[in-house]
Scaffold this motif. Structure first.
Motif, PDB file in Angstrom:
ATOM      1  N   GLU A 233       0.831  -1.206   0.000  1.00 34.02           N
ATOM      2  CA  GLU A 233       0.000   0.000   0.000  1.00 34.02           C
ATOM      3  C   GLU A 233       0.867   1.258   0.000  1.00 34.02           C
ATOM      4  O   GLU A 233       0.528   2.248  -0.642  1.00 34.02           O
ATOM      5  N   GLY A 234       2.000   1.174   0.691  1.00 28.23           N
ATOM      6  CA  GLY A 234       2.941   2.291   0.668  1.00 28.23           C
ATOM      7  C   GLY A 234       3.444   2.533  -0.743  1.00 28.23           C
ATOM      8  O   GLY A 234       3.520   3.661  -1.221  1.00 28.23           O
ATOM      9  N   TYR A 235       3.733   1.443  -1.423  1.00 30.21           N
ATOM     10  CA  TYR A 235       4.227   1.541  -2.798  1.00 30.21           C
ATOM     11  C   TYR A 235       3.155   2.128  -3.724  1.00 30.21           C
ATOM     12  O   TYR A 235       3.457   2.955  -4.581  1.00 30.21           O
ATOM     13  N   LEU A 236       1.901   1.696  -3.525  1.00 31.04           N
ATOM     14  CA  LEU A 236       0.813   2.176  -4.385  1.00 31.04           C
ATOM     15  C   LEU A 236       0.413   3.609  -4.027  1.00 31.04           C
ATOM     16  O   LEU A 236      -0.233   4.291  -4.815  1.00 31.04           O
ATOM     17  N   GLY A 237       0.770   4.010  -2.813  1.00 29.44           N
ATOM     18  CA  GLY A 237       0.417   5.358  -2.372  1.00 29.44           C
ATOM     19  C   GLY A 237      -1.013   5.473  -1.909  1.00 29.44           C
ATOM     20  O   GLY A 237      -1.528   6.576  -1.713  1.00 29.44           O
ATOM     21  N   LYS A 238      -1.681   4.347  -1.743  1.00 31.82           N
ATOM     22  CA  LYS A 238      -3.048   4.383  -1.200  1.00 31.82           C
ATOM     23  C   LYS A 238      -3.474   2.991  -0.737  1.00 31.82           C
ATOM     24  O   LYS A 238      -2.892   1.986  -1.186  1.00 31.82           O
ATOM     25  N   PRO A 239      -4.475   2.954   0.150  1.00 27.82           N
ATOM     26  CA  PRO A 239      -4.893   1.633   0.629  1.00 27.82           C
ATOM     27  C   PRO A 239      -5.646   0.838  -0.435  1.00 27.82           C
ATOM     28  O   PRO A 239      -6.243   1.418  -1.341  1.00 27.82           O
ATOM     29  N   ILE A 240      -5.595  -0.469  -0.300  1.00 23.96           N
ATOM     30  CA  ILE A 240      -6.360  -1.342  -1.196  1.00 23.96           C
ATOM     31  C   ILE A 240      -7.724  -1.586  -0.552  1.00 23.96           C
ATOM     32  O   ILE A 240      -7.809  -1.763   0.664  1.00 23.96           O
ATOM     33  N   LYS A 241      -8.755  -1.553  -1.378  1.00 27.17           N
ATOM     34  CA  LYS A 241     -10.117  -1.780  -0.883  1.00 27.17           C
ATOM     35  C   LYS A 241     -10.198  -3.112  -0.122  1.00 27.17           C
ATOM     36  O   LYS A 241      -9.682  -4.128  -0.590  1.00 27.17           O
ATOM     37  N   VAL A 242     -10.841  -3.076   1.052  1.00 23.07           N
ATOM     38  CA  VAL A 242     -10.931  -4.312   1.845  1.00 23.07           C
ATOM     39  C   VAL A 242     -12.293  -4.964   1.635  1.00 23.07           C
ATOM     40  O   VAL A 242     -13.327  -4.313   1.701  1.00 23.07           O
ATOM     41  N   LEU A 243     -12.276  -6.266   1.355  1.00 20.56           N
ATOM     42  CA  LEU A 243     -13.524  -7.014   1.240  1.00 20.56           C
ATOM     43  C   LEU A 243     -13.924  -7.429   2.642  1.00 20.56           C
ATOM     44  O   LEU A 243     -13.200  -8.164   3.297  1.00 20.56           O
ATOM     45  N   ASP A 244     -15.063  -6.938   3.076  1.00 20.15           N
ATOM     46  CA  ASP A 244     -15.507  -7.297   4.424  1.00 20.15           C
ATOM     47  C   ASP A 244     -16.124  -8.688   4.417  1.00 20.15           C
ATOM     48  O   ASP A 244     -17.088  -8.925   3.715  1.00 20.15           O
ATOM     49  N   ILE A 245     -15.535  -9.566   5.174  1.00 19.66           N
ATOM     50  CA  ILE A 245     -16.148 -10.887   5.265  1.00 19.66           C
ATOM     51  C   ILE A 245     -16.660 -11.025   6.692  1.00 19.66           C
ATOM     52  O   ILE A 245     -15.888 -10.976   7.645  1.00 19.66           O
ATOM     53  N   GLU A 246     -17.968 -11.170   6.823  1.00 15.59           N
ATOM     54  CA  GLU A 246     -18.508 -11.309   8.164  1.00 15.59           C
ATOM     55  C   GLU A 246     -18.176 -12.690   8.699  1.00 15.59           C
ATOM     56  O   GLU A 246     -17.994 -13.636   7.935  1.00 15.59           O
ATOM     57  N   LYS A 247     -18.157 -12.777  10.042  1.00 15.10           N
ATOM     58  CA  LYS A 247     -17.817 -14.039  10.702  1.00 15.10           C
ATOM     59  C   LYS A 247     -18.600 -15.206  10.114  1.00 15.10           C
ATOM     60  O   LYS A 247     -18.055 -16.263   9.793  1.00 15.10           O
ATOM     61  N   GLN A 248     -19.920 -14.970   9.981  1.00 15.57           N
ATOM     62  CA  GLN A 248     -20.820 -16.006   9.487  1.00 15.57           C
ATOM     63  C   GLN A 248     -20.395 -16.492   8.099  1.00 15.57           C
ATOM     64  O   GLN A 248     -20.355 -17.678   7.829  1.00 15.57           O
ATOM     65  N   ASP A 249     -20.094 -15.512   7.278  1.00  9.60           N
ATOM     66  CA  ASP A 249     -19.730 -15.814   5.900  1.00  9.60           C
ATOM     67  C   ASP A 249     -18.399 -16.560   5.865  1.00  9.60           C
ATOM     68  O   ASP A 249     -18.192 -17.437   5.031  1.00  9.60           O
TER      69      ASP A 249
END
Ligand code: ADP
Ligand code: MG
Length: 415
Positions: free
Chosen positions: A360-376
């Motif tokens: 992310e430092g190299y890209l200069g921005k964060p990568i979108k996070v896929l939220d995985i719920e506990k259940q899933d």
């Protein structure tokens, strides 16, 4: 501007037309004119934006336009690339675009017999596409002469100038005429390598397209937090939910490639592997099956992260994060090529968080996070076709094992 308005030989226009290439891409638009003027060029443009044709078109034009046709004279253009697969691919682009020209292009790379390559070299060629190792063997045996080279092209230039290759490159430079045109092409570059590149050329033209975000805009990429031991279940799910899609899976090591392959095999998923421990024949066969779509899942190490152009790869999965941040850009760039769109997901385990930060430092921005719920998350593990040992079957296994060892002990004296 369309290709038909360019001052390039009709023989090349005919091939471009056949390919359906009407307009140059940005990098082609910017790089072709200075190359035709004979300037040194350092060109940085995102993955899948047509960098190969950006150098192949002007090179083919310049060589074909020569009145005095002098192939026997020696190699005029040398293209250096990091892998054998890429050498073959780039040679194919020269063959396709140069089909109606007089320009002869061939490739040499290691891992296959040398004799047929030598025979072909003796016929005389204009453009040589090579990986450094084999080329060097042939140079030192006197089968390749480089003193007539007028153009040197380094594709994946930052990688070619990095530690693993720089010695080979310097060795090659010693065999080339001082006066020559040098072209560097890549999707990534850092300051150190840039300085090194500049030190090898004279007054280069620098062309950089969308330098802010090195990831191709055609790729929708995200990261999912997944425990190391659960990754195989998530891969299984991605593959089964995208049935029929071509999926390229990147892992950290050759051993892991085989392990993940075995895990997919256990749950009924057909896949191939591609890594440096396989012999050349098997590597090419696996790549071709994937290209044709006979096998939809290819599990690979970083040997295939750079340059490989396979149409309609819909998905790139980073099963493990890459060790080198720029390889993230190259890996996800195997999808979303040309005008196509692609998707990528990276599995990040807690122990890989550090690497993710670096990327992310190299890209200069964060990568979108896929939220995985506990259940899933647990549903994904349950979803797996993998047979999970329950207590009963575990006990039975222990019992069977004990019985088997009792039986083994009985016949004495026998080996
Ligand atoms: P890069 O080296 O920039 O990663 P490639 O040279 O491998 O990209 O090209 C990516 C894809 O774009 C290839 O499949 C190629 O055939 C296609 N392509 C290249 N130039 C054009 C163009 N002018 N019009 C349409 N498609 C193109
Ligand atoms: Mg390329």
């Amino acid at each position: 501007m369309k290709f038909e308005d360019y001052h390039i030989n009709p023989a090349i226009k005919k091939a471009l037309d056949k390919l359906g290439f009407k307009k140059p891409t940005d990098i082609q638009f910017k790089a072709i004119p200075p190359i035709l003027r004979g300037e040194d060029v350092l060109a940085i443009a995102q993955t899948g934006t047509g960098k190969t044709a950006a150098f192949a078109i002007p090179v083919l034009h310049m060589l074909h336009e020569r009145k005095q046709y002098a192939r026997q004279d020696g190699i005029k253009c040398l293209v250096m690339v990091p892998t054998r697969e890429l050498a073959i691919q780039i040679t194919e682009v020269f063959h396709t675009l140069g089909k109606h020209t007089r320009v002869e292009t061939m490739t040499v790379f290691g891992g296959v017999e040398q004799a047929p390559q030598i025979t072909k070299l003796e016929d005389g060629i204009d453009v040589l596409v090579a990986t450094p190792g084999r080329m060097f063997d042939l140079v030192s045996q006197g089968h390749i002469r480089l003193e007539r080279v007028e153009m040197l092209i380094l594709d994946e230039a930052d990688h070619m100038l990095d530690l693993g290759f720089i010695k080979d490159i310097r060795d090659v430079l010693r065999h080339l005429p001082r006066k020559r045109q040098t072209l560097f092409f890549s999707a990534t570059i850092n300051e150190k390598i840039k300085d090194l590149a500049y030190s090898l050329v004279t007054k280069p033209i620098r062309i950089q397209i969308s330098p802010k975000d090195p990831v191709s805009k055609n790729v929708d990429h995200s990261v999912a937090y997944i425990g190391m031991d659960d990754k195989r279940f998530f891969l299984e799910r991605v593959i089964k939910e995208n049935e029929g899609s071509k999926i390229l899976v990147f892992v950290r090591t050759k051993v892991r490639a085989e392990r993940v392959h075995a895990a997919m095999d256990r749950v009924g998923i057909k896949a191939d592997t591609l890594h440096g421990d396989k012999d050349q024949k098997d590597r090419l066969a696996a790549l071709n099956r994937f290209k044709k779509g006979d096998v939809k899942v290819l599990i690979a190490t970083d040997v295939s992260s750079r340059g490989i152009d396979i149409p309609s790869v819909e998905y790139v999965v980073n099963y493990d994060l890459p060790d080198v941040p720029e390889n993230y850009v190259h890996r996800v760039g195997r999808t979303g090529r040309g005008t196509q769109k692609g998707k990528s997901v990276s599995f990040c385990s807690p122990e890989e968080k550090e690497i993710l930060n670096e990327i992310e430092g190299y890209l200069g921005k964060p990568i979108k996070v896929l939220d995985i719920e506990k259940q899933d998350y647990s549903a994904t593990i349950d979803f797996s076709a993998e047979v999970k040992p329950d207590l009963k079957s575990l006990l039975k296994e222990v019992q069977d094992f004990e019985e088997a060892s009792k039986k083994k002990k009985k016949p004495k004296g026998k080996k």
